[in-house]
Design a protein around this motif. Sequence first.
Motif, PDB file in Angstrom:
ATOM      1  N   GLU A  16       6.973  -0.154   4.581  1.00 48.31           N
ATOM      2  CA  GLU A  16       5.846  -0.843   4.083  1.00 48.31           C
ATOM      3  C   GLU A  16       5.194   0.179   3.384  1.00 48.31           C
ATOM      4  N   LEU A  17       5.065   1.485   3.544  1.00 46.61           N
ATOM      5  CA  LEU A  17       4.233   2.388   2.963  1.00 46.61           C
ATOM      6  C   LEU A  17       4.941   2.999   1.598  1.00 46.61           C
ATOM      7  N   LEU A  18       6.315   2.972   1.403  1.00 44.20           N
ATOM      8  CA  LEU A  18       6.986   3.384   0.456  1.00 44.20           C
ATOM      9  C   LEU A  18       6.632   2.971  -0.927  1.00 44.20           C
ATOM     10  N   PRO A  19       6.726   1.342  -1.173  1.00 40.04           N
ATOM     11  CA  PRO A  19       6.441   0.817  -2.314  1.00 40.04           C
ATOM     12  C   PRO A  19       5.026   1.273  -2.763  1.00 40.04           C
ATOM     13  N   VAL A  20       4.219   1.490  -1.840  1.00 39.63           N
ATOM     14  CA  VAL A  20       2.841   1.974  -2.179  1.00 39.63           C
ATOM     15  C   VAL A  20       2.646   3.294  -2.721  1.00 39.63           C
ATOM     16  N   ALA A  21       3.434   4.145  -2.174  1.00 43.98           N
ATOM     17  CA  ALA A  21       3.519   5.502  -2.588  1.00 43.98           C
ATOM     18  C   ALA A  21       4.413   5.451  -4.345  1.00 43.98           C
ATOM     19  N   GLU A  22       5.194   4.818  -4.298  1.00 42.29           N
ATOM     20  CA  GLU A  22       5.797   4.548  -5.695  1.00 42.29           C
ATOM     21  C   GLU A  22       5.038   4.002  -6.531  1.00 42.29           C
ATOM     22  N   ALA A  23       4.089   3.106  -6.419  1.00 44.56           N
ATOM     23  CA  ALA A  23       3.008   2.608  -7.366  1.00 44.56           C
ATOM     24  C   ALA A  23       1.951   3.836  -7.691  1.00 44.56           C
ATOM     25  N   VAL A  24       1.769   4.415  -6.712  1.00 46.39           N
ATOM     26  CA  VAL A  24       0.570   5.412  -6.904  1.00 46.39           C
ATOM     27  C   VAL A  24       1.513   6.498  -7.931  1.00 46.39           C
ATOM     28  N   TYR A  25       2.734   6.901  -7.561  1.00 45.85           N
ATOM     29  CA  TYR A  25       3.559   7.752  -8.106  1.00 45.85           C
ATOM     30  C   TYR A  25       3.453   7.308  -9.659  1.00 45.85           C
ATOM     31  N   ARG A  26       3.762   5.941 -10.010  1.00 43.79           N
ATOM     32  CA  ARG A  26       3.654   5.649 -11.339  1.00 43.79           C
ATOM     33  C   ARG A  26       2.372   5.507 -12.116  1.00 43.79           C
ATOM     34  N   SER A  27       1.160   5.249 -11.191  1.00 45.76           N
ATOM     35  CA  SER A  27      -0.259   5.421 -11.758  1.00 45.76           C
ATOM     36  C   SER A  27      -0.355   6.834 -12.476  1.00 45.76           C
TER      37      SER A  27
END
Length: 274
Positions: free
Chosen positions: A250-261
Amino acid sequence: MSGPHAPIGEDDLQAFIDDRLGAERRGVVESYLAEYPDVAERVATDRRLRDSLRADLQAKFAEPIPLRLRIASIRAAQRARRAGVLRRAAAAAVIFLVGGGAGWIGGRAHEAPGARLAFGGGGVAPVAEDAVSAYRTFVVEVAHPVEVRAANEAHLLQWLSKRLGRRLVAPDLSEFGYRLMGGRLLPGGGGAAAQLMYDDPSGRRLTVYVQAATGTETAFRFRQEGEASTFAWIDHGFGFAVTTTAGREELLPVAEAVYRSFDGGSEAGPAQKG
């Protein structure tokens, strides 16, 4: 139990992802992944993350080696450090003999074994440790969970950007149900650190942590400490970490979104499938 027949653990999987396993152990891990497709998919995702981050940083690798990282410079620094250690050891011996060694030793005995020096080390691990510590400290706060609230977001980001020496954004995590609560300035890594806090409709909180960091680790690293789950990575001289009580998947896609930001909003995140 060790050797080729030892049970497969997280260290084996990380070594497999980073191509650090010997041929015999690699074969054992490959057989294990063939038997457990869900684990194999997770490993493949982590490899894509690694490859994407390495591609993003390839331009840095192509630059000339800085003077401070050349062999001659490193050896000179090592000689200087060794000389400094000898000088400090000599000074400590004098203090011990003249000032009374028993009290000095007694004071050192109270330090926690394995404690990390405030300015020592480097890489993702210290970033994750600092992020989890900050998360545990402030996630339980009711009256003052943040220093500056989201109503003053522009001021908050301008202030934190100035103190950290890089432009910060507040990642939009609304697609995952999280809204920005605000943030605060913290000490971290020998300098300043920033913590942005989010919550969802159920009251669950998530933090995004940023601090200056050294190291060349270009892959996400996952850390589980009690109920706190963290994805941490290093990019362009800064360490980032996302922490909450969600599970790894569940946390991985959130981390990816933060990385992209923080990467300037690039379209392909580190886990994007080719």
